[in-house]
Design an enzyme around this catalytic site. Structure first.
Site, PDB file in Angstrom:
ATOM      1  N   ASP A  24       0.868  -1.181   0.000  1.00  0.00           N
ATOM      2  CA  ASP A  24       0.000   0.000   0.000  1.00  0.00           C
ATOM      3  C   ASP A  24       0.904   1.231   0.000  1.00  0.00           C
ATOM      4  O   ASP A  24       2.120   1.133   0.189  1.00  0.00           O
ATOM      5  CB  ASP A  24      -0.896  -0.012   1.250  1.00  0.00           C
ATOM      6  N   SER A  25       0.275   2.394  -0.159  1.00  0.00           N
ATOM      7  CA  SER A  25       1.012   3.653  -0.104  1.00  0.00           C
ATOM      8  C   SER A  25       1.484   3.964   1.314  1.00  0.00           C
ATOM      9  O   SER A  25       2.300   4.870   1.507  1.00  0.00           O
ATOM     10  CB  SER A  25       0.105   4.783  -0.582  1.00  0.00           C
ATOM     11  N   CYS A  87      -4.333  -1.396  -1.840  1.00  0.00           N
ATOM     12  CA  CYS A  87      -4.551   0.039  -2.005  1.00  0.00           C
ATOM     13  C   CYS A  87      -5.557   0.194  -3.137  1.00  0.00           C
ATOM     14  O   CYS A  87      -5.351  -0.327  -4.243  1.00  0.00           O
ATOM     15  CB  CYS A  87      -3.232   0.716  -2.369  1.00  0.00           C
ATOM     16  N   GLU A 166      -5.971   8.992   9.727  1.00  0.00           N
ATOM     17  CA  GLU A 166      -4.602   8.859  10.265  1.00  0.00           C
ATOM     18  C   GLU A 166      -4.444   9.640  11.575  1.00  0.00           C
ATOM     19  O   GLU A 166      -3.675   9.243  12.448  1.00  0.00           O
ATOM     20  CB  GLU A 166      -3.576   9.302   9.219  1.00  0.00           C
ATOM     21  N   CYS A 198     -11.618   2.820  -0.089  1.00  0.00           N
ATOM     22  CA  CYS A 198     -10.314   3.355   0.306  1.00  0.00           C
ATOM     23  C   CYS A 198      -9.929   2.643   1.593  1.00  0.00           C
ATOM     24  O   CYS A 198     -10.789   2.430   2.471  1.00  0.00           O
ATOM     25  CB  CYS A 198     -10.402   4.860   0.535  1.00  0.00           C
ATOM     26  N   HIS A 200      -8.531   3.546   4.155  1.00  0.00           N
ATOM     27  CA  HIS A 200      -8.663   4.286   5.416  1.00  0.00           C
ATOM     28  C   HIS A 200     -10.095   4.353   5.940  1.00  0.00           C
ATOM     29  O   HIS A 200     -10.308   4.623   7.113  1.00  0.00           O
ATOM     30  CB  HIS A 200      -8.174   5.730   5.231  1.00  0.00           C
TER      31      HIS A 200
HETATM   32  N1  DGL Z   1      -4.420   3.494   0.326  1.00  0.00           N
HETATM   33  C1  DGL Z   1      -5.112   4.501  -0.444  1.00  0.00           C
HETATM   34  C2  DGL Z   1      -6.347   3.904  -1.092  1.00  0.00           C
HETATM   35  O1  DGL Z   1      -6.896   2.919  -0.647  1.00  0.00           O
HETATM   36  C3  DGL Z   1      -5.490   5.684   0.418  1.00  0.00           C
HETATM   37  C4  DGL Z   1      -4.310   6.540   0.813  1.00  0.00           C
HETATM   38  C5  DGL Z   1      -3.624   7.154  -0.377  1.00  0.00           C
HETATM   39  O2  DGL Z   1      -4.160   8.109  -0.970  1.00  0.00           O
HETATM   40  O3  DGL Z   1      -2.561   6.666  -0.722  1.00  0.00           O
HETATM   41  O4  DGL Z   1      -6.784   4.419  -2.087  1.00  0.00           O
END
Ligand code: DGL
Length: 281
Positions: A24-25, A87, A166, A198, A200
């Protein structure tokens, strides 16, 4: 980002014992990792969070694709038996390119989430919330319509949800206000199902549910993805047959202590050791 070579040189007896690579990012993919660990407690996990370059949501498609390929290369070089793109943004814009280049099966979160939404919806009026990149890609809308051409899909980007999650502002007046602003158009469309598109957003689940109302079913793509991972392991004969609880290793491209601190909320438990990977992806 290269993990230390010692990581993957441990005595890997067979491909079944090899880890599943999850990336993931940053911390968000830990909600997907949580679901995978819960469903597949005997699988070794190698988690990569690109904390130096995330969030990916506001980035260009070309950049996200390049980052995804770099991380994929790193994971494959370390002997993972499968890759989970935990992600939504990467899954939305780079799944096909990663699948084309990886030498192992690759699972994204979009199709599992779309399938789960179609199963859950009675009215076929489905909402999707995600990052700017995910919503602009129309990946969920396309996947949902692939599963059910009659479905009506309304997308809404909710970029402020990422920093709010976050920050841990799960029960905060500002979050509720922002959620009302973002989710009002979806209420107008009378959706009965909402995809949390997403990583989050499951952290903000209760405020989202409160704003959209109890009559709307929330679909967590991460949970749906974990089931697809389990099915694919069985289909490919790749399940780890060990009965021991598996090891989860965490690598990030920057600030491991921050990842460990914030990540605890996303994983729902302490992370233990988080390593900073050396070098470039
Ligand atoms: N992990 C990203 C997603 O699920 C969210 C955070 C980001 O923008 O990198 O799209």
């Amino acid at each position: 980002m290269s993990a230390p070579s010692s990581v993957m040189t441990s005595s890997v007896a067979s491909v079944n014992d090899a880890p599943i690579g999850i990336f993931d990012s940053g911390v968000g993919g830990l909600t997907v990792a949580r679901a995978v660990i819960d469903q597949l407690p005997h699988e070794q996990i190698l988690y990569v969070g690109d904390t130096a370059r995330g969030p990916y949501g506001p980035r260009s498609l070309a950049e996200v694709r390049q980052f995804a390929l770099e991380i994929m290369d790193g994971l494959v070089a370390r002997g993972v038996k499968m890759i989970v793109i935990a992600c939504n943004t990467v899954s939305a814009v780079a799944l096909e390119v990663v699948q084309k280049h990886a030498k192992v099966p690759v699972v994204g979160v979009i199709l599992p989430g779309a399938e789960a939404a179609v199963r859950a919806s009675k009215s076929k009026r489905i909402g999707v919330i995600g990052t700017v990149g995910t919503i602009a890609s129309n990946a969920y809308a396309n996947a949902i319509r692939l599963c059910d051409p009659q479905a009506s899909v309304t997308g809404q980007a909710c970029p402020l949800f990422v920093p709010l999650a976050e920050e841990g502002w799960t029960d905060h007046a500002a979050t509720e206000l922002i959620a009302k602003e973002y989710l009002f158009p979806l209420k107008l469309h009378k959706i009965d199902t909402l995809v949390l598109g997403c990583t989050h957003y499951p952290i903000l689940r209760s405020v989202i549910q409160e704003v959209v109302g109890a009559g709307v079913t929330l679909v967590d793509s991460g949970e749906a993805t974990a089931q697809v991972v389990a099915d694919l392991l069985d289909e490919k004969g790749l399940r780890n047959m060990s009965s021991a609880r598996a090891n989860v290793q965490f690598f990030v491209s920057d600030i491991p202590h921050k990842f460990a601190e914030v990540g605890e909320r996303f994983l729902g438990e302490r992370l233990g050791r988080v390593r900073r990977a050396e070098g470039a992806f």
